[in-house]
Design a protein around this motif. Structure first.
Motif, PDB file in Angstrom:
ATOM      1  N   VAL A   1     -11.429   2.005   9.688  1.00  0.00           N
ATOM      2  CA  VAL A   1     -10.338   2.446   8.825  1.00  0.00           C
ATOM      3  C   VAL A   1     -10.109   1.430   7.702  1.00  0.00           C
TER       4      VAL A   1
ATOM      5  N   HIS B   1     -12.951   1.720   5.174  1.00  0.00           N
ATOM      6  CA  HIS B   1     -12.925   2.976   4.435  1.00  0.00           C
ATOM      7  C   HIS B   1     -11.829   2.983   3.373  1.00  0.00           C
ATOM      8  N   LEU B   2     -10.668   2.433   3.699  1.00  0.00           N
ATOM      9  CA  LEU B   2      -9.526   2.460   2.781  1.00  0.00           C
ATOM     10  C   LEU B   2      -9.370   1.170   1.984  1.00  0.00           C
TER      11      LEU B   2
ATOM     12  N   SER C   1      -3.651   8.791  10.440  1.00  0.00           N
ATOM     13  CA  SER C   1      -4.358  10.015  10.848  1.00  0.00           C
ATOM     14  C   SER C   1      -5.732   9.669  11.395  1.00  0.00           C
ATOM     15  N   MET C   2      -6.419   8.756  10.739  1.00  0.00           N
ATOM     16  CA  MET C   2      -7.740   8.338  11.207  1.00  0.00           C
ATOM     17  C   MET C   2      -7.642   7.622  12.551  1.00  0.00           C
TER      18      MET C   2
ATOM     19  N   GLY D   1       0.820   7.215   1.095  1.00  0.00           N
ATOM     20  CA  GLY D   1      -0.332   8.072   1.346  1.00  0.00           C
ATOM     21  C   GLY D   1      -1.465   7.338   2.033  1.00  0.00           C
ATOM     22  N   VAL D   2      -1.721   6.105   1.609  1.00  0.00           N
ATOM     23  CA  VAL D   2      -2.771   5.299   2.239  1.00  0.00           C
ATOM     24  C   VAL D   2      -2.432   5.040   3.703  1.00  0.00           C
ATOM     25  N   ARG D   3      -1.168   4.716   3.945  1.00  0.00           N
ATOM     26  CA  ARG D   3      -0.746   4.444   5.320  1.00  0.00           C
ATOM     27  C   ARG D   3      -0.874   5.691   6.190  1.00  0.00           C
ATOM     28  N   GLN D   4      -0.463   6.837   5.682  1.00  0.00           N
ATOM     29  CA  GLN D   4      -0.552   8.069   6.452  1.00  0.00           C
ATOM     30  C   GLN D   4      -2.003   8.439   6.732  1.00  0.00           C
ATOM     31  N   THR D   5      -2.870   8.223   5.745  1.00  0.00           N
ATOM     32  CA  THR D   5      -4.297   8.485   5.956  1.00  0.00           C
ATOM     33  C   THR D   5      -4.847   7.585   7.060  1.00  0.00           C
ATOM     34  N   ALA D   6      -4.444   6.326   7.009  1.00  0.00           N
ATOM     35  CA  ALA D   6      -4.904   5.379   8.026  1.00  0.00           C
ATOM     36  C   ALA D   6      -4.448   5.805   9.417  1.00  0.00           C
TER      37      ALA D   6
ATOM     38  N   HIS E   1       0.845  -1.184   0.000  1.00  0.00           N
ATOM     39  CA  HIS E   1       0.000   0.000   0.000  1.00  0.00           C
ATOM     40  C   HIS E   1       0.889   1.245   0.000  1.00  0.00           C
TER      41      HIS E   1
END
Length: 259
Positions: free
Chosen positions: A25, A28-29, A14-15, A7-12, A4
């Protein structure tokens, strides 16, 4: 393995830091729940936050988890007789397996109960084999609890209890002896003829090829006041015998026939 993007990891993360649930999470991702849990675990470690360890991973020797000593003494006796630890490549953790004859379903139940008491957070299972059942538990730290584990057969290598194991056996000698008898022992009825009259009397046997394991048995018998002898069949002194009436009665009070 699916990779992954950063960006996907950072979004995760943050959530997750915002209080979102792992499952939300992941949904959603569109990322596996295990991956999200791993990311969260690594992130918390890097940030110095306390990380909870699943109880099923805690070891009485390494982590100080409580240990049911009486159940362990019984399980140790079973292990020295009919148990072994294996670690197949396809399994992530080793397994302890106690093989017990189907003729004694009560002992199979008692062995599984002991496993559940010693490993209260780990599932046990039974695997049927010819005339017996393999009663198993998987646990990463099995070699810590059973340091007698090693390559080859037990009677072909040195078997010595560590100090902490000996302390448990000294505190629960009958549980240890019960495990030994339930694995490699028996209670039988012998008979003899005197002056034309048949006499019957019970006796206990413990049979094991390992000199060290037999010594553990006889040393413990001596400590609880049971007198024993070695009965050699042919040239093999593998049989420990308890035949004196008072000693058999003492064994009956704490062990009894297999069931």
């Amino acid at each position: 393995m699916e990779f992954h993007s950063l960006g996907v990891r950072q979004t995760a993360l943050s959530m997750l830091r915002g209080g979102a649930r792992n499952a939300d999470v992941a949904r959603h991702l569109d990322v596996p729940l295990g991956t999200v849990s791993y990311w969260k675990h690594i992130d918390r470690c890097k940030r110095g936050e306390p990380v909870a360890i699943r109880p099923s991973l805690l070891c009485p020797r390494c982590d100080g988890r409580a240990l049911d000593q009486s159940a362990y003494a019984y399980l140790l006796g079973l292990y020295l007789g009919d148990g072994h630890i294996s670690h197949y490549v396809k399994h992530k953790v080793p397994s302890l397996m106690i093989t017990l004859d189907n003729a004694w379903p009560g002992i199979q139940d008692e062995a599984e109960a002991a496993l559940q008491a010693v490993f209260p957070h780990n599932a046990t299972c039974r695997v049927r084999t010819a005339g017996a059942q393999n009663i198993k538990v998987y646990f990463k730290h099995l070699p810590c609890l059973f340091p007698q584990h090693g390559p080859g057969r037990k009677h072909e290598r040195r078997i010595v209890l560590e100090d902490w194991q000996q302390e448990i056996v000294d505190a629960h000698p009958w549980a240890f002896l019960r495990g030994l008898i339930h694995s490699d022992g028996c209670r039988v009825t012998n008979w003899t003829v005197r002056n034309g009259k048949r006499y019957e009397y019970p006796r206990y046997f413990f049979t094991n090829k390992s000199d060290d394991i037999r010594k553990l048995c006889t040393d413990t018998l001596t400590k609880v006041g049971v007198r024993w002898t070695v009965l050699a069949r042919g040239s093999d002194p593998f049989n420990v015998s308890v035949a004196r009436k008072d000693c058999v009665a003492l064994m009956d009070a704490h062990i009894g026939p297999k069931y």
